[in-house]
Design a protein around this motif. Structure first.
Motif, PDB file in Angstrom:
ATOM      1  N   LEU A  34     -22.384  49.605 -92.859  1.00  0.00           N
ATOM      2  CA  LEU A  34     -22.900  49.447 -91.321  1.00  0.00           C
ATOM      3  C   LEU A  34     -22.077  48.311 -91.042  1.00  0.00           C
ATOM      4  O   LEU A  34     -21.900  48.869 -89.757  1.00  0.00           O
ATOM      5  CB  LEU A  34     -24.270  49.309 -91.430  1.00  0.00           C
ATOM      6  N   SER A  39     -18.011  52.722 -90.232  1.00  0.00           N
ATOM      7  CA  SER A  39     -19.697  52.903 -90.193  1.00  0.00           C
ATOM      8  C   SER A  39     -19.788  53.482 -87.954  1.00  0.00           C
ATOM      9  O   SER A  39     -20.488  54.698 -88.331  1.00  0.00           O
ATOM     10  CB  SER A  39     -20.178  52.459 -90.809  1.00  0.00           C
ATOM     11  N   HIS A  54     -26.023  55.730 -87.610  1.00  0.00           N
ATOM     12  CA  HIS A  54     -25.846  53.945 -87.869  1.00  0.00           C
ATOM     13  C   HIS A  54     -27.320  53.451 -87.765  1.00  0.00           C
ATOM     14  O   HIS A  54     -27.988  52.690 -88.304  1.00  0.00           O
ATOM     15  CB  HIS A  54     -24.777  53.250 -86.960  1.00  0.00           C
ATOM     16  N   ASN A 109     -23.508  56.728 -94.012  1.00  0.00           N
ATOM     17  CA  ASN A 109     -24.499  55.852 -92.452  1.00  0.00           C
ATOM     18  C   ASN A 109     -26.408  56.033 -92.978  1.00  0.00           C
ATOM     19  O   ASN A 109     -26.961  55.633 -92.366  1.00  0.00           O
ATOM     20  CB  ASN A 109     -24.680  56.306 -90.887  1.00  0.00           C
TER      21      ASN A 109
END
Length: 117
Positions: A34, A39, A54, A109
């Protein structure tokens, strides 16, 4: 009344098992992922500059770090959402090498790394 509660527990167990089977990244792996530009570059913006996926990844980390007994109904709802997303998204796998694709980045994600066997 007892039967309904039992059914709910059965359903929670199914959701839990499916989530644990599908999410193949550890909390540390998701956290590290992340933080990457890849990401942050994929997924739909949830309206505040952060993608839905996310945000989901951040929730998944919290869920994975909890003991099963600590999980809330909101956690179970999110686990169900995650499993559904992973199943739908993997069914739409593009052809060719997907390791460096937005398709795989988006799945990561959501706690699933397609290239991890």
């Amino acid at each position: 009344m007892e039967k309904m509660e039992k059914m709910e527990k059965d359903e929670q167990q199914e959701v839990y098992t499916e989530f644990k089977d599908l999410v193949n990244m550890s909390p540390a792996e998701i956290e590290k992922w992340l933080d990457t530009e890849e990401s942050k570059a994929v997924g739909w913006d949830s309206g505040d500059g952060e993608s839905v996926g996310h945000k989901s990844g951040e929730k998944i980390i919290k869920i994975l770090r909890k003991k099963k007994e600590e999980l809330t109904s909101a956690d179970y709802q999110h686990m169900q959402k995650v499993s559904g997303y992973i199943k739908r998204h993997t069914a739409q796998k593009p052809s060719g090498d997907v390791s460096e694709s937005n398709w795989n980045y988006s799945l990561k994600n959501w706690g699933y790394n397609y290239t991890k066997k």
